[in-house]
Design a protein around this motif. Structure first.
Motif, PDB file in Angstrom:
ATOM      1  N   THR A  76      20.811 137.897 -14.959  1.00 35.33           N
ATOM      2  CA  THR A  76      22.051 138.099 -13.705  1.00 35.33           C
ATOM      3  C   THR A  76      22.759 136.787 -13.920  1.00 35.33           C
ATOM      4  OG1 THR A  76      20.304 139.188 -12.387  1.00 35.33           O
ATOM      5  CG2 THR A  76      22.219 137.770 -11.078  1.00 35.33           C
ATOM      6  N   ASP A  77      24.039 136.791 -13.484  1.00 37.16           N
ATOM      7  CA  ASP A  77      24.728 135.643 -13.586  1.00 37.16           C
ATOM      8  C   ASP A  77      24.946 135.044 -12.435  1.00 37.16           C
ATOM      9  OD1 ASP A  77      25.535 136.080 -16.396  1.00 37.16           O
ATOM     10  OD2 ASP A  77      27.173 137.243 -16.248  1.00 37.16           O
ATOM     11  N   PHE A  78      24.171 134.024 -12.062  1.00 41.06           N
ATOM     12  CA  PHE A  78      23.948 133.145 -10.883  1.00 41.06           C
ATOM     13  C   PHE A  78      25.288 132.477 -10.832  1.00 41.06           C
ATOM     14  CE2 PHE A  78      19.388 134.645 -11.292  1.00 41.06           C
ATOM     15  CZ  PHE A  78      19.526 135.307  -9.869  1.00 41.06           C
ATOM     16  N   VAL A 113      13.716 127.715 -12.913  1.00 34.21           N
ATOM     17  CA  VAL A 113      15.426 127.930 -13.209  1.00 34.21           C
ATOM     18  C   VAL A 113      15.480 128.500 -14.534  1.00 34.21           C
ATOM     19  CG1 VAL A 113      17.549 126.266 -13.417  1.00 34.21           C
ATOM     20  CG2 VAL A 113      15.816 125.729 -11.592  1.00 34.21           C
ATOM     21  N   LEU A 153      17.789 131.849 -14.889  1.00 30.20           N
ATOM     22  CA  LEU A 153      19.071 131.918 -15.380  1.00 30.20           C
ATOM     23  C   LEU A 153      18.994 132.551 -16.594  1.00 30.20           C
ATOM     24  CD1 LEU A 153      20.354 128.340 -14.568  1.00 30.20           C
ATOM     25  CD2 LEU A 153      20.846 130.435 -13.203  1.00 30.20           C
ATOM     26  N   ARG A 154      17.890 132.535 -17.346  1.00 26.97           N
ATOM     27  CA  ARG A 154      17.748 133.299 -18.597  1.00 26.97           C
ATOM     28  C   ARG A 154      17.062 134.481 -18.774  1.00 26.97           C
ATOM     29  NH1 ARG A 154      21.937 130.764 -18.627  1.00 26.97           N
ATOM     30  NH2 ARG A 154      22.559 129.083 -20.193  1.00 26.97           N
ATOM     31  N   VAL A 172      22.513 127.514  -8.072  1.00 27.39           N
ATOM     32  CA  VAL A 172      20.934 127.299  -7.972  1.00 27.39           C
ATOM     33  C   VAL A 172      20.944 126.500  -6.829  1.00 27.39           C
ATOM     34  CG1 VAL A 172      19.030 126.287  -8.837  1.00 27.39           C
ATOM     35  CG2 VAL A 172      20.530 127.834 -10.232  1.00 27.39           C
ATOM     36  N   LEU A 216      20.308 131.690  -6.874  1.00 28.08           N
ATOM     37  CA  LEU A 216      18.987 131.281  -7.311  1.00 28.08           C
ATOM     38  C   LEU A 216      18.441 130.438  -6.342  1.00 28.08           C
ATOM     39  CD1 LEU A 216      16.532 132.243  -9.367  1.00 28.08           C
ATOM     40  CD2 LEU A 216      17.615 130.432 -11.054  1.00 28.08           C
ATOM     41  N   ALA A 222      19.237 123.397 -14.046  1.00 31.56           N
ATOM     42  CA  ALA A 222      20.389 124.408 -13.905  1.00 31.56           C
ATOM     43  C   ALA A 222      21.711 123.783 -14.462  1.00 31.56           C
ATOM     44  CB  ALA A 222      20.539 124.547 -12.465  1.00 31.56           C
ATOM     45  N   LEU A 271      21.868 124.025 -18.037  1.00 35.41           N
ATOM     46  CA  LEU A 271      22.248 125.406 -18.719  1.00 35.41           C
ATOM     47  C   LEU A 271      23.348 126.003 -17.877  1.00 35.41           C
ATOM     48  CD1 LEU A 271      18.433 126.744 -17.827  1.00 35.41           C
ATOM     49  CD2 LEU A 271      19.744 126.365 -20.211  1.00 35.41           C
ATOM     50  N   THR A 280      24.682 125.987 -14.735  1.00 31.42           N
ATOM     51  CA  THR A 280      24.879 126.553 -13.438  1.00 31.42           C
ATOM     52  C   THR A 280      24.918 125.491 -12.492  1.00 31.42           C
ATOM     53  OG1 THR A 280      23.947 128.649 -14.068  1.00 31.42           O
ATOM     54  CG2 THR A 280      24.166 128.116 -11.761  1.00 31.42           C
TER      55      THR A 280
END
Length: 298
Positions: free
Chosen positions: A83-85, A74, A78-79, A88, A10, A115, A118, A120
C-alpha cells in the motif's frame, strides 16, 4: 470538481496495540481517511528507532500486531503491505516526548523517523497532563483532545504541502486544557549523562544492586575481580530532582525553558508542534577538505 481521495494512513505507536491512546486516535483518524494499524504487540516505550532482523506478525481486527519495535512496524507497513501510504501517524503516546534528549530515545518519534527515512511523511503525537504530567494509569485519562489535534494537523499539513519541507511533526498536546494554544516550537536542547561507579563488594545490599540497575540475572557474585558496575544516569529530564519534568508550572520552571521550545509550551499547557527533518545531505566543511588533503596512507 471531484473531492481529492482520502489519505491512506498507517497508524502505529510504542505503547502497544491495546493502548487506549492508539484506540482513540484510530477512531479519530477514520473520519479523515483509510486507516491501517500496524502496532507493537506489547509495550515498546523508549526504544527509539531500534530495528529487528525478523518479526512475528499477527492479524488484528484493525490491521496487524507485530512482535517488535515501532520502527519495525513502520518498515513492515510501508514495505510489506503493498500500500502506498500518504502519511504515518504514531501515538497517542502515554506521556510527552519533548526535548531533543527524550525525542532521540522515543519509540513514538522513532516510528516517525523510520517513516521519514523510507520517504513517507509522519506525525508523532504525545499526550500529557498539565499538572499530573504522565498519564498513569492511562486508562483513567481521555486521549480525545490530542487525537483531534493530530487529525486536524495531518489534514491541514497534507493540504498545505507542509511535508514538502518537513519530514516529521513532533506534537505534544495536553489532555486536560480545554482550549490550549497551538505553538510552533523546537525541541529543547539538552543532553547530559552522569557515570557513577557502583560498589559490588558482595554484601546483601550490594547483591541486589545490579538487578536494580537493569542487569537482570546478574548478582554481585557474578562480577569478576577485573569487572566493575557503573550506573549511567541521565542528567536531563527525566531522572534528576528538579529537572525530571517541567512541572510544577512555577516561575522557576517557566524561566528555565525558553519561549519557542517544546518544554516551555508544556509548562504553559499548550500544544507544541516541532517540525523535524531527516536529512541525507552532507555538511560542507572546508576545514575537513583541507584535512583530507593532508592525509597520506603509506
Amino acid at each position: 470538481m471531484s473531492d481529492p481521495p482520502s489519505p491512506k494512513i498507517l497508524l502505529t505507536n510504542d505503547d502497544g496495540i491495546d493502548a487506549p491512546g492508539l484506540a482513540t486516535l484510530r477512531t479519530e483518524l477514520t473520519a479523515l481517511g483509510d486507516v491501517t494499524v500496524v502496532a507493537p504487540a506489547a509495550n515498546q516505550s523508549g526504544v527509539g528507532r531500534t530495528r529487528s532482523h525478523a518479526a512475528v506478525i499477527r492479524d488484528h481486527p484493525w490491521g496487524h500486531a507485530l512482535v517488535g519495535t515501532p520502527a519495525d512496524c513502520v518498515a513492515y507497513g510501508l514495505r510489506g503491505l503493498g500500500t502506498d501510504f500518504d502519511v504515518v501517524v504514531s501515538g497517542v503516546n502515554n506521556g510527552p516526548n519533548a526535548g531533543n534528549y527524550v525525542v532521540g530515545r522515543s519509540g513514538t518519534v522513532g516510528a516517525g523517523i523510520e517513516a521519514a527515512f523510507l520517504g513517507t511523511p509522519a506525525l508523532a503525537i504525545s499526550g500529557y497532563h498539565s499538572t499530573d504530567f504522565f498519564l498513569s494509569p492511562p486508562e483513567e485519562y481521555d486521549f480525545a483532545r490530542p487525537a483531534r489535534i493530530a487529525r486536524r494537523l495531518v489534514a491541514r499539513a497534507l493540504d498545505a504541502d507542509v511535508y514538502d519541507d518537513v519530514d516529521l511533526l513532533n506534537v505534544n498536546a495536553p489532555v486536560d486544557a480545554p482550549s490550549p494554544p497551538v505553538i510552533l516550537t523546537e525541541p529543547y536542547h539538552d543532553y547530559e549523562q552522569d557515570v557513577e561507579e557502583m560498589d559490588s563488594g558482595g554484601t546483601e545490599a550490594d547483591s541486589a544492586l545490579p538487578a536494580e540497575l537493569g542487569l537482570d540475572g546478574v548478582g554481585a557474585e557474578d562480577i569478576g575481580p577485573d569487572e566493575r558496575v557503573v550506573r549511567l544516569k541521565d542528567q536531563t529530564w527525566p531522572g534528576v530532582v528538579g529537572w525530571e519534568s517541567p512541572f510544577p508550572p512555577t516561575d522557576e520552571h517557566r524561566d528555565r525553558y525558553p519561549v519557542g521550545t517544546d518544554r516551555r509550551a508544556m509548562v504553559d499547557a499548550a500544544v507544541s508542534v516541532s517540525p523535524l527533518a531527516v536529512t541525507h545531505a552532507s555538511p560542507d566543511s572546508a576545514a575537513l577538505a583541507d584535512v583530507i588533503e593532508t592525509i597520506s596512507v603509506e
